[in-house]
Write an enzyme that holds these catalytic residues in place. Structure first.
Site, PDB file in Angstrom:
ATOM      1  N   CYS A 130     -14.927   6.973  -1.091  1.00  0.00           N
ATOM      2  CA  CYS A 130     -14.792   6.473   0.283  1.00  0.00           C
ATOM      3  C   CYS A 130     -13.327   6.635   0.679  1.00  0.00           C
ATOM      4  O   CYS A 130     -12.644   7.537   0.202  1.00  0.00           O
ATOM      5  CB  CYS A 130     -15.267   5.027   0.391  1.00  0.00           C
ATOM      6  SG  CYS A 130     -14.447   3.902  -0.757  1.00  0.00           S
ATOM      7  N   ALA A 131     -12.820   5.768   1.526  1.00  0.00           N
ATOM      8  CA  ALA A 131     -11.472   5.964   2.061  1.00  0.00           C
ATOM      9  C   ALA A 131     -10.379   5.756   1.025  1.00  0.00           C
ATOM     10  O   ALA A 131      -9.305   6.352   1.120  1.00  0.00           O
ATOM     11  CB  ALA A 131     -11.237   5.021   3.243  1.00  0.00           C
TER      12      ALA A 131
END
Length: 647
Positions: free
Chosen positions: A21-22
């Site tokens: 993810c980020a």
């Protein structure tokens, strides 16, 4: 870092699946006992490790995509499904026992992670459209609005197809066949049957006409069932004609089941969960934002933050807005930023101040993991203040009926996602931000925190310069840890007092490490060091030792010295993208080198012409192994001149 992480999770053969993810790498491991968690946490560049929600998560911050690419290159596949799945379709190696909650969160996380870029991109287009309409630059009746809105709606309308891909990775089945079945649910022919409104039967069985556009749970259940059907088709299909019969059997069984039974059942579950959330919101509108605003840090740490994503996504698709995730997350994210920026202003520790300032700014924009793991979770009291501030702001958000109109990570950068049909909604969003920030900042300032002692106050200073040339690696600076460090530094055995020097590997200008336009180096996440702006495209060995790492792109090399020093040299910034162009070298891993040996030639002008910086960090990768590191002042240097002193 990618190579180190791969080894410490049990090598590439222990990785069943990997997504990101980020800020974090999300592993699913065959045997979690092989992962060396404490060594991973101590690895420079790794913020923390979270083992929860059915995933082994390594938080590395903004560099996650680069690290992910390195690991997937070593694995040979982004999902490893082809390499780690046996003929029966089951993973080799022991399975980890998980609760049903962990399994559910693991399914949702793996399924949604590949979809996030699409729905965030679509959400931001929605937010931009809202701003354009609000300012009168575009009208809702114009063709420009219609086309842009269609682009933004596509990701949500075709949500089942996007989710089919992620679900196929989780359940180890064919992505193409899974997406084809999702396409069946969205086919215009199915929409035409719904428009006619007549009773529909398949082989005499009544079929419930359901609109699957934007649905979430139906396709996840369908793909789960399809994974078993595909294994059955693999077993019963003769090998000579399996290429034809296997996909035919999968589609002939899965698609009718999806339309007749599984799809309607999944839709019923989807609606039931959504109705429950809306019922709670109707009776106590403040409750869900209060809980999300208060507990969001806990949900992130435990890996359960994904649990509410299907409901929020379903609400966005059905209603055009959602109140499950967005309002509470906005309050929590801004509160995290407020607590961390308060730490940045109040702390006297220079390294903590630098880390808190950068991660606090990132947090108020919507990405909180660096702030949470790097600052508030370690200091504890600022985390408590952030949870209180997030909860207070969440109550306001709930009482005012704040909603989010687009799927983006809530923060100041995403405030346009709160612009919609209700003109007061954006006002309430701004007030929510102000409450979260002010309350949290004030609480953090009042209750304080245990400020780590600055390295310079403990004698680990640069005697050659008033300003240190780099920051320390991010580490636990609690008093107990620092006390241990002082003891080791001040009372070593005589054999440990080895004065070592690192020679300049190139001709150029010696500068502070913070001049490097890359936080991984400038913040000292990989260790102490210096940087050189080269005047000549030649890199020489700064120590005698062994080449332990050499990138295929020939832009970076790591040497392990005969006296225990480990030196990493990285020519330029992002020069890995050149894939070896303008670099020339014949060295390889395992080679012995002497101080002054020519290692790499590179074309400075050609590298600059392609838009890359040539500033070169020289890092002591095992800085924590030395009691004292002294760095020379900024000045022009020649090859062989001493630039670092180690004890």
């Amino acid at each position: 870092m990618g190579q180190e992480i791969t080894e410490l999770v049990g090598t590439k053969d222990n990785i069943a699946r990997l997504t990101h993810c980020a800020t974090r790498l999300r592993f699913e491991l065959h045997d979690i006992s092989k992962a060396e968690t404490e060594k991973l946490k101590a690895l420079p560049g790794v913020i923390t490790v979270v083992n929860n929600g059915g995933q082994y998560q390594v938080v590395v911050g903004n560099e996650v995509q680069q690290v992910y690419r390195v690991i997937t290159q070593q694995m040979g596949s982004a999902t490893r499904s082809a390499d780690t799945t046996s003929a029966s379709g089951k993973n080799n190696g022991p399975k980890q026992k998980q609760s049903w909650i962990s399994r559910f969160i693991s399914v949702i996380s793996t399924t949604f992670t590949p979809v996030i870029p699409a729905i965030i991109g679509a959400g931001m287009i929605k937010a931009i459209l809202a701003v354009l309409v609000l300012t009168g630059l575009v009208t809702t009746e114009s063709q420009n609005y219609y086309i842009l809105n269609t682009i933004a709606d596509a990701a949500f309308y075709f949500m089942p197809i996007l989710l089919a891909y992620g679900a196929s990775i989780k359940f180890e089945t064919s992505p193409i066949l899974a997406m084809t079945v999702a396409g069946v649910l969205l086919h215009p022919g199915w929409s035409a049957l719904m428009a006619e409104g007549k009773d529909v039967f398949f082989i005499g069985v009544p079929v419930r006409l359901t609109d699957y556009a934007g649905s979430v749970l139906p396709i996840i259940i369908v793909v789960w069932l399809m994974s078993y059907i595909e294994r059955f088709a693999d077993r019963v299909s003769p090998s000579m004609i399996k290429f034809f019969t296997k996909p035919m059997i999968v589609l002939l069984i899965t698609a009718p089941l999806a339309l007749v039974a599984i799809g309607p059942f999944g839709t019923y579950l989807n609606d039931l969960v959504a109705m429950g959330a809306e019922a709670i919101n109707a009776r106590a509108s403040w409750l869900i934002p209060l809980l999300m605003g208060t507990l969001q840090p806990f949900l992130i740490v435990t890996g359960t933050a994904w649990a509410m994503t299907p409901i929020a996504t379903s609400q966005l698709t059905k209603n055009g807005y959602e109140m499950i995730n967005g309002p509470g997350m906005l309050a929590s994210n801004i509160a995290q930023g407020g607590a961390t920026l308060a730490v940045a202003l109040k702390t006297k520790n220079k390294k903590l101040k630098q880390l808190a300032a950068s991660s606090g700014f990132t947090a108020v924009l919507g990405i909180t993991e660096p702030s949470l793991y790097g600052v508030t979770l370690k200091l504890k009291k600022p985390l408590i203040a952030a949870m209180i501030g997030g909860g207070v702001a969440g109550i306001y958000a709930g009482l005012t009926g704040l909603v989010r109109y687009a799927f983006v990570s809530p923060g100041l950068a995403a405030l346009p996602a709160f612009i919609g049909s209700n003109p007061m909604n954006i006002v309430h969003a701004i007030v929510t931000c102000l409450i979260a920030f002010v309350v949290t900042f004030a609480l953090t300032w009042i209750i304080g925190f245990e400020d780590p002692v600055d390295d310079e106050e403990e004698g680990n200073t640069n005697v050659n310069d008033d300003k240190p040339l780099s920051g320390q690696p991010v580490q636990d600076n609690s008093p107990s840890t620092k006390s241990s460090t002082i003891t080791n530094a001040n009372v070593p055995s005589q054999n440990e007092l080895l004065p070592l020097t690192i020679a300049s590997p190139m001709q150029g200008e010696l500068v502070h490490l913070d001049r490097v336009p890359d936080d991984v180096f400038s913040l000292g996440l990989l260790g102490k060091g210096v940087a050189i702006i080269p005047a000549k495209g030649e890199l020489y060995a700064p120590i005698a030792g062994e080449v332990t790492a050499f990138m295929d792109s020939k832009h970076a090399v790591k040497l392990n010295g005969d006296d225990g020093e480990e030196v990493l040299i990285h020519i330029g910034v992002d020069t890995v993208n050149l894939k070896g162009r303008h670099f020339d070298s014949s060295i390889k891993v395992g080679d012995r080198v002497q101080r002054g040996d020519l290692l790499i030639r590179f074309d400075i002008d050609a590298i600059k012409a392609e838009g890359y910086e040539v500033i070169t960090p020289i890092i002591i990768a095992n800085s924590d192994h030395f009691s004292d590191i002294k760095l020379e002042k900024q000045s022009p240097v020649e090859v062989g001149a001493t630039i670092i002193h180690l004890t």
